[in-house]
Write a protein that holds these residues in place. Structure first.
Motif, PDB file in Angstrom:
ATOM      1  N   HIS A  28       0.870  -1.176   0.000  1.00  0.00           N
ATOM      2  CA  HIS A  28       0.000   0.000   0.000  1.00  0.00           C
ATOM      3  C   HIS A  28       0.903   1.220   0.000  1.00  0.00           C
ATOM      4  O   HIS A  28       1.473   1.578   1.023  1.00  0.00           O
ATOM      5  CB  HIS A  28      -0.918  -0.005   1.221  1.00  0.00           C
ATOM      6  CG  HIS A  28      -2.051   0.963   1.090  1.00  0.00           C
ATOM      7  ND1 HIS A  28      -3.136   0.959   1.921  1.00  0.00           N
ATOM      8  CD2 HIS A  28      -2.272   1.969   0.210  1.00  0.00           C
ATOM      9  CE1 HIS A  28      -3.984   1.909   1.570  1.00  0.00           C
ATOM     10  NE2 HIS A  28      -3.459   2.551   0.537  1.00  0.00           N
ATOM     11  N   GLY A  54      -2.552   4.917  -3.372  1.00  0.00           N
ATOM     12  CA  GLY A  54      -3.494   5.889  -2.840  1.00  0.00           C
ATOM     13  C   GLY A  54      -2.787   7.140  -2.372  1.00  0.00           C
ATOM     14  O   GLY A  54      -1.574   7.146  -2.174  1.00  0.00           O
ATOM     15  N   TRP A  58      -3.303   8.497  -9.771  1.00  0.00           N
ATOM     16  CA  TRP A  58      -2.388   7.474 -10.287  1.00  0.00           C
ATOM     17  C   TRP A  58      -2.383   7.584 -11.802  1.00  0.00           C
ATOM     18  O   TRP A  58      -3.370   7.285 -12.471  1.00  0.00           O
ATOM     19  CB  TRP A  58      -2.867   6.090  -9.842  1.00  0.00           C
ATOM     20  CG  TRP A  58      -1.828   5.020  -9.925  1.00  0.00           C
ATOM     21  CD1 TRP A  58      -0.528   5.146 -10.301  1.00  0.00           C
ATOM     22  CD2 TRP A  58      -1.994   3.634  -9.600  1.00  0.00           C
ATOM     23  NE1 TRP A  58       0.135   3.949 -10.236  1.00  0.00           N
ATOM     24  CE2 TRP A  58      -0.752   2.995  -9.816  1.00  0.00           C
ATOM     25  CE3 TRP A  58      -3.077   2.870  -9.172  1.00  0.00           C
ATOM     26  CZ2 TRP A  58      -0.569   1.634  -9.606  1.00  0.00           C
ATOM     27  CZ3 TRP A  58      -2.891   1.515  -8.966  1.00  0.00           C
ATOM     28  CH2 TRP A  58      -1.646   0.904  -9.169  1.00  0.00           C
ATOM     29  N   ASN A  77      -6.631   1.066  -7.081  1.00  0.00           N
ATOM     30  CA  ASN A  77      -6.505   2.510  -6.908  1.00  0.00           C
ATOM     31  C   ASN A  77      -7.489   2.929  -5.826  1.00  0.00           C
ATOM     32  O   ASN A  77      -8.704   2.931  -6.046  1.00  0.00           O
ATOM     33  CB  ASN A  77      -6.804   3.252  -8.215  1.00  0.00           C
ATOM     34  CG  ASN A  77      -6.503   4.735  -8.108  1.00  0.00           C
ATOM     35  OD1 ASN A  77      -5.623   5.145  -7.348  1.00  0.00           O
ATOM     36  ND2 ASN A  77      -7.216   5.549  -8.865  1.00  0.00           N
ATOM     37  N   ALA A  78      -6.975   3.255  -4.642  1.00  0.00           N
ATOM     38  CA  ALA A  78      -7.812   3.584  -3.483  1.00  0.00           C
ATOM     39  C   ALA A  78      -7.995   5.093  -3.394  1.00  0.00           C
ATOM     40  O   ALA A  78      -7.023   5.841  -3.287  1.00  0.00           O
ATOM     41  CB  ALA A  78      -7.166   3.047  -2.207  1.00  0.00           C
ATOM     42  N   TYR A  79      -9.257   5.532  -3.440  1.00  0.00           N
ATOM     43  CA  TYR A  79      -9.564   6.959  -3.409  1.00  0.00           C
ATOM     44  C   TYR A  79     -10.277   7.311  -2.112  1.00  0.00           C
ATOM     45  O   TYR A  79     -11.104   6.532  -1.624  1.00  0.00           O
ATOM     46  CB  TYR A  79     -10.473   7.332  -4.584  1.00  0.00           C
ATOM     47  CG  TYR A  79     -11.110   8.702  -4.443  1.00  0.00           C
ATOM     48  CD1 TYR A  79     -10.440   9.841  -4.868  1.00  0.00           C
ATOM     49  CD2 TYR A  79     -12.367   8.849  -3.855  1.00  0.00           C
ATOM     50  CE1 TYR A  79     -11.009  11.096  -4.724  1.00  0.00           C
ATOM     51  CE2 TYR A  79     -12.946  10.101  -3.705  1.00  0.00           C
ATOM     52  CZ  TYR A  79     -12.261  11.224  -4.143  1.00  0.00           C
ATOM     53  OH  TYR A  79     -12.828  12.462  -3.975  1.00  0.00           O
ATOM     54  N   THR A  87     -10.817   5.807   1.748  1.00  0.00           N
ATOM     55  CA  THR A  87     -11.248   4.830   0.742  1.00  0.00           C
ATOM     56  C   THR A  87     -12.757   4.559   0.698  1.00  0.00           C
ATOM     57  O   THR A  87     -13.201   3.445   0.960  1.00  0.00           O
ATOM     58  CB  THR A  87     -10.485   3.495   0.920  1.00  0.00           C
ATOM     59  OG1 THR A  87      -9.120   3.763   1.195  1.00  0.00           O
ATOM     60  CG2 THR A  87     -10.576   2.654  -0.350  1.00  0.00           C
ATOM     61  N   ALA A  90     -12.952   2.517  -4.720  1.00  0.00           N
ATOM     62  CA  ALA A  90     -11.712   1.876  -5.176  1.00  0.00           C
ATOM     63  C   ALA A  90     -11.932   1.273  -6.562  1.00  0.00           C
ATOM     64  O   ALA A  90     -13.024   0.799  -6.891  1.00  0.00           O
ATOM     65  CB  ALA A  90     -11.272   0.796  -4.202  1.00  0.00           C
ATOM     66  N   ILE A 110     -11.249   5.951 -10.255  1.00  0.00           N
ATOM     67  CA  ILE A 110     -11.327   5.853  -8.794  1.00  0.00           C
ATOM     68  C   ILE A 110     -12.415   4.871  -8.372  1.00  0.00           C
ATOM     69  O   ILE A 110     -12.711   4.732  -7.191  1.00  0.00           O
ATOM     70  CB  ILE A 110     -11.520   7.224  -8.124  1.00  0.00           C
ATOM     71  CG1 ILE A 110     -12.787   7.913  -8.630  1.00  0.00           C
ATOM     72  CG2 ILE A 110     -10.315   8.107  -8.380  1.00  0.00           C
ATOM     73  CD1 ILE A 110     -13.085   9.219  -7.921  1.00  0.00           C
TER      74      ILE A 110
END
Length: 250
Positions: A28, A54, A58, A77-79, A87, A90, A110
């Motif tokens: 991560h 994150g 990205w 891709n953690a938003y 998060t 994702a 996202i």
């Protein structure tokens, strides 16, 4: 097991050794650090099964590079802003599909809501924006912060009543401009203000301009963010009062 890296571990090769030593299966990392890490891992065996990025946008090119490096590894891709307790949405890549085919814009999507979160793309009148139309992202559901400590004006500006709720729900205004893609994924486009994110840190360009403008020799100033292959770079332009000569500084 959760492995927390020390400062010394973050120095490139040391982090690669940390992954090897503990047989790390899930990473991560911020995208900017992941970009630096990938060349150091080239040709080396690893145990990574999932790689989560994150903290900032990205870039598509970096996602493609990560998939090429971590073949068969799930990319995520953690938003999520801090106010939404991290998060609320994702994007998860399809490991059997080329990453480039899964990305339509300059950045990885996202994704979709996580858990009990609600994600709404609303226009200026808080109406739902149709799929494919740009609007501001609002986040609701469980996990929202109550507000900002001792900042009632900012709290009322950012945390608003949910117009789609029948039981007094609240929404957080992210300030992010997004759109729903045809496949049900959210795509990040830009900001509605001058706030940017660099390596996970929120930066208000106006605050930097105010600090520069406070200098006795500075007459006017503007700060802009330039995006490039290596990420976002801040550049400040200033003009001096008459009779003052400025020198370039970095």
């Amino acid at each position: 097991t959760l492995v927390l890296s020390s400062t010394s571990d973050l120095a490139g090769e040391g982090f690669v050794e940390l992954i090897k030593k503990h047989r790390i299966t899930i990473l991560h990392l911020p995208p900017a650090y992941l970009r630096m890490l990938l060349p150091l891992m080239e040709g080396k065996k690893h145990t990574v099964r999932t790689c989560i990025a994150g903290g900032e946008a990205w870039y598509a090119a970096d996602v493609i590079a990560a998939q090429a490096m971590f073949q068969g590894v799930r990319l995520v891709n953690a938003y999520g802003p801090t106010e939404t307790v991290i998060t609320p949405s994702a994007w998860v890549s399809h490991t059997n599909e080329n990453a480039e085919a899964q990305i339509e814009g300059d950045h990885a999507p996202i994704g979709r809501p996580v858990g009990t979160r609600n994600l709404y793309v609303l226009d200026a009148e808080l109406n739902l924006a149709p799929a494919g139309t740009t609007g501001e992202l609002y986040v609701g559901g469980e996990g929202l912060a109550r507000g900002y400590h001792d900042r009632p004006a900012l709290t009322s500006e950012r945390f608003v009543s949910d117009p789609l709720s029948q039981n007094g729900g609240r929404l957080y205004r992210t300030g992010d401009l997004v759109r729903w893609r045809g496949d049900g994924q959210l795509e990040y486009l830009s900001r509605i203000d001058h706030q940017i994110k660099i390596r996970g840190f929120r930066i208000e360009l106006g605050e930097i301009e105010a600090q520069l403008h406070a200098h006795v020799d500075v007459r006017e100033t503007v700060v802009v963010a330039h995006e490039g292959r290596s990420g976002i770079r801040l550049v400040a332009y200033v003009t001096a009062h008459q009779g003052i000569q400025l020198i370039h500084c970095y």
